[in-house]
Design a protein around this motif. Structure first.
Motif, PDB file in Angstrom:
ATOM      1  N   VAL A  39       0.866  -1.169   0.000  1.00 23.57           N
ATOM      2  CA  VAL A  39       0.000   0.000   0.000  1.00 23.57           C
ATOM      3  C   VAL A  39       0.906   1.223   0.000  1.00 23.57           C
ATOM      4  CG1 VAL A  39      -1.839   1.255   1.187  1.00 23.57           C
ATOM      5  CG2 VAL A  39      -1.779  -1.251   1.281  1.00 23.57           C
ATOM      6  N   ALA A  40       0.930   1.954  -1.121  1.00 18.57           N
ATOM      7  CA  ALA A  40       1.740   3.162  -1.251  1.00 18.57           C
ATOM      8  C   ALA A  40       0.809   4.352  -1.083  1.00 18.57           C
ATOM      9  CB  ALA A  40       2.443   3.191  -2.602  1.00 18.57           C
ATOM     10  N   GLU A  41       0.817   4.919   0.090  1.00 19.42           N
ATOM     11  CA  GLU A  41      -0.166   5.948   0.444  1.00 19.42           C
ATOM     12  C   GLU A  41       0.463   6.925   1.421  1.00 19.42           C
ATOM     13  OE1 GLU A  41      -3.107   8.255   0.727  1.00 19.42           O
ATOM     14  OE2 GLU A  41      -3.726   6.455  -0.358  1.00 19.42           O
ATOM     15  N   ASN A  42       0.291   8.224   1.172  1.00 18.66           N
ATOM     16  CA  ASN A  42       0.824   9.242   2.072  1.00 18.66           C
ATOM     17  C   ASN A  42      -0.053   9.467   3.297  1.00 18.66           C
ATOM     18  OD1 ASN A  42       3.161   9.744   0.642  1.00 18.66           O
ATOM     19  ND2 ASN A  42       2.195  11.299  -0.639  1.00 18.66           N
ATOM     20  N   GLN A  43      -1.314   9.138   3.197  1.00 20.68           N
ATOM     21  CA  GLN A  43      -2.217   9.292   4.339  1.00 20.68           C
ATOM     22  C   GLN A  43      -2.210   7.977   5.125  1.00 20.68           C
ATOM     23  OE1 GLN A  43      -6.039  10.933   3.236  1.00 20.68           O
ATOM     24  NE2 GLN A  43      -5.106  11.991   1.497  1.00 20.68           N
ATOM     25  N   TYR A  44      -1.435   7.978   6.216  1.00 17.36           N
ATOM     26  CA  TYR A  44      -1.190   6.757   6.971  1.00 17.36           C
ATOM     27  C   TYR A  44      -2.472   6.115   7.501  1.00 17.36           C
ATOM     28  CZ  TYR A  44       1.333   3.438   9.852  1.00 17.36           C
ATOM     29  OH  TYR A  44       1.816   2.284  10.398  1.00 17.36           O
ATOM     30  N   LEU A  45      -3.447   6.910   7.905  1.00 19.87           N
ATOM     31  CA  LEU A  45      -4.702   6.341   8.409  1.00 19.87           C
ATOM     32  C   LEU A  45      -5.448   5.581   7.321  1.00 19.87           C
ATOM     33  CD1 LEU A  45      -5.974   9.171  10.779  1.00 19.87           C
ATOM     34  CD2 LEU A  45      -4.900   6.995  11.399  1.00 19.87           C
ATOM     35  N   ILE A  46      -5.412   6.089   6.106  1.00 20.55           N
ATOM     36  CA  ILE A  46      -6.042   5.380   4.985  1.00 20.55           C
ATOM     37  C   ILE A  46      -5.290   4.082   4.717  1.00 20.55           C
ATOM     38  CG2 ILE A  46      -6.475   5.440   2.493  1.00 20.55           C
ATOM     39  CD1 ILE A  46      -7.202   8.398   2.839  1.00 20.55           C
ATOM     40  N   ALA A  47      -3.956   4.153   4.725  1.00 22.53           N
ATOM     41  CA  ALA A  47      -3.154   2.947   4.506  1.00 22.53           C
ATOM     42  C   ALA A  47      -3.446   1.890   5.566  1.00 22.53           C
ATOM     43  CB  ALA A  47      -1.672   3.302   4.496  1.00 22.53           C
ATOM     44  N   MET A  48      -3.578   2.312   6.807  1.00 21.98           N
ATOM     45  CA  MET A  48      -3.885   1.360   7.889  1.00 21.98           C
ATOM     46  C   MET A  48      -5.285   0.773   7.729  1.00 21.98           C
ATOM     47  SD  MET A  48      -2.001   3.165  11.189  1.00 21.98           S
ATOM     48  CE  MET A  48      -3.371   2.779  12.193  1.00 21.98           C
ATOM     49  N   GLU A  49      -6.226   1.582   7.268  1.00 21.99           N
ATOM     50  CA  GLU A  49      -7.586   1.087   7.027  1.00 21.99           C
ATOM     51  C   GLU A  49      -7.590   0.064   5.889  1.00 21.99           C
ATOM     52  OE1 GLU A  49     -11.851   0.786   7.412  1.00 21.99           O
ATOM     53  OE2 GLU A  49     -10.159   1.182   8.725  1.00 21.99           O
ATOM     54  N   VAL A  50      -6.838   0.330   4.829  1.00 31.04           N
ATOM     55  CA  VAL A  50      -6.718  -0.630   3.724  1.00 31.04           C
ATOM     56  C   VAL A  50      -6.116  -1.933   4.244  1.00 31.04           C
ATOM     57  CG1 VAL A  50      -5.477  -1.097   1.567  1.00 31.04           C
ATOM     58  CG2 VAL A  50      -6.629   1.093   1.891  1.00 31.04           C
ATOM     59  N   GLU A  51      -5.082  -1.839   5.051  1.00 32.26           N
ATOM     60  CA  GLU A  51      -4.459  -3.033   5.635  1.00 32.26           C
ATOM     61  C   GLU A  51      -5.460  -3.824   6.467  1.00 32.26           C
ATOM     62  OE1 GLU A  51      -0.460  -4.156   8.146  1.00 32.26           O
ATOM     63  OE2 GLU A  51      -1.469  -2.276   8.635  1.00 32.26           O
ATOM     64  N   ARG A  52      -6.246  -3.132   7.291  1.00 32.91           N
ATOM     65  CA  ARG A  52      -7.252  -3.801   8.128  1.00 32.91           C
ATOM     66  C   ARG A  52      -8.313  -4.491   7.273  1.00 32.91           C
ATOM     67  NH1 ARG A  52     -12.211  -3.288   9.845  1.00 32.91           N
ATOM     68  NH2 ARG A  52     -12.577  -1.318   8.787  1.00 32.91           N
ATOM     69  N   LEU A  53      -8.824  -3.792   6.272  1.00 34.38           N
ATOM     70  CA  LEU A  53      -9.863  -4.361   5.413  1.00 34.38           C
ATOM     71  C   LEU A  53      -9.355  -5.595   4.668  1.00 34.38           C
ATOM     72  CD1 LEU A  53     -11.400  -1.084   3.936  1.00 34.38           C
ATOM     73  CD2 LEU A  53     -12.426  -2.600   5.652  1.00 34.38           C
ATOM     74  N   LEU A  54      -8.147  -5.520   4.148  1.00 31.84           N
ATOM     75  CA  LEU A  54      -7.589  -6.669   3.428  1.00 31.84           C
ATOM     76  C   LEU A  54      -7.350  -7.840   4.370  1.00 31.84           C
ATOM     77  CD1 LEU A  54      -5.079  -4.980   0.976  1.00 31.84           C
ATOM     78  CD2 LEU A  54      -7.285  -6.023   0.440  1.00 31.84           C
ATOM     79  N   GLY A  55      -6.866  -7.554   5.578  1.00 29.74           N
ATOM     80  CA  GLY A  55      -6.620  -8.616   6.558  1.00 29.74           C
ATOM     81  C   GLY A  55      -7.885  -9.351   6.964  1.00 29.74           C
ATOM     82  N   THR A  63       2.232  -4.542   3.270  1.00 30.62           N
ATOM     83  CA  THR A  63       3.315  -3.626   3.602  1.00 30.62           C
ATOM     84  C   THR A  63       2.837  -2.227   3.257  1.00 30.62           C
ATOM     85  OG1 THR A  63       4.957  -5.308   3.044  1.00 30.62           O
ATOM     86  CG2 THR A  63       5.729  -3.035   3.129  1.00 30.62           C
ATOM     87  N   ILE A  64       3.141  -1.267   4.109  1.00 32.59           N
ATOM     88  CA  ILE A  64       2.746   0.118   3.876  1.00 32.59           C
ATOM     89  C   ILE A  64       4.007   0.947   3.654  1.00 32.59           C
ATOM     90  CG2 ILE A  64       1.685   2.165   4.917  1.00 32.59           C
ATOM     91  CD1 ILE A  64      -0.117   0.249   6.525  1.00 32.59           C
ATOM     92  N   THR A  65       3.947   1.828   2.645  1.00 30.54           N
ATOM     93  CA  THR A  65       5.069   2.731   2.366  1.00 30.54           C
ATOM     94  C   THR A  65       4.531   4.078   1.900  1.00 30.54           C
ATOM     95  OG1 THR A  65       7.211   2.894   1.250  1.00 30.54           O
ATOM     96  CG2 THR A  65       5.379   2.108  -0.072  1.00 30.54           C
TER      97      THR A  65
END
Length: 161
Positions: A39-55, A63-65
């Motif tokens: 997940v290549a995203e500058n908005q960390y909260l959005i990246a974490m939400e994407v990680e949670r939804l996928l999990g 991986t978030i970057t």
């Protein structure tokens, strides 16, 4: 009266050579190995939400970057799918999509705009998910990107294989 003798050895686990193992079958959201998602995203909260939804929906390693580190992260690891922000500038979307496909992964675009979904744009060739992402839509886009052979004939602009 004499009782008939029945062979009941199947009840004795000690008599069996190996325990029974049910064959694994491929379900709708199952994959032979967990998907590797970046997940290549500058908005960390959005990246974490994407990680949670996928999990919650797919067997995957996320991986978030930050976007600025996209190329370096792609060079340092192997990914199946990269989720990246779609922007209004077609050249930036093209640059990101090329970097992702050249690294052997497939892009999924996150978008706050209607423009990237316009047919004929770089982003429209790949799965696009509106922000904020919804669980089912995000999972479907990642699965579509990870299985490019099942996609429609309308693609190919950036498809290497």
């Amino acid at each position: 009266m004499e009782q008939p003798s029945f062979d009941m050895s199947f009840l004795n686990d000690a008599d069996q050579g190996e325990p029974h193992k049910a064959p694994l079958t491929k379900g709708k959201f199952m994959s032979p190995a967990p998907l590797r998602v970046l997940v290549a995203e500058n908005q960390y909260l959005i990246a974490m939400e994407v990680e949670r939804l996928l999990g919650e929906t797919l067997p995957c390693e996320v991986t978030i970057t930050p976007l600025a580190q996209l190329r370096g992260t792609l060079a340092a690891g192997m990914f199946d799918v990269v989720i990246v922000e779609a922007v209004l500038t077609e050249s930036q979307n093209l640059e990101r999509a090329l970097a992702i496909t050249q690294a052997g992964a497939r892009p999924v675009f996150l978008s706050s705009y209607d423009h990237p979904a316009v047919k004929g744009t770089v982003a429209s060739v790949h799965p696009i998910v509106a922000k904020p992402p919804q669980s089912d839509e995000l999972a479907a886009a990642v699965l579509k990107a990870s299985h490019p052979h099942s996609q429609s004939d309308g693609e190919g602009l950036l498809d290497d294989g």
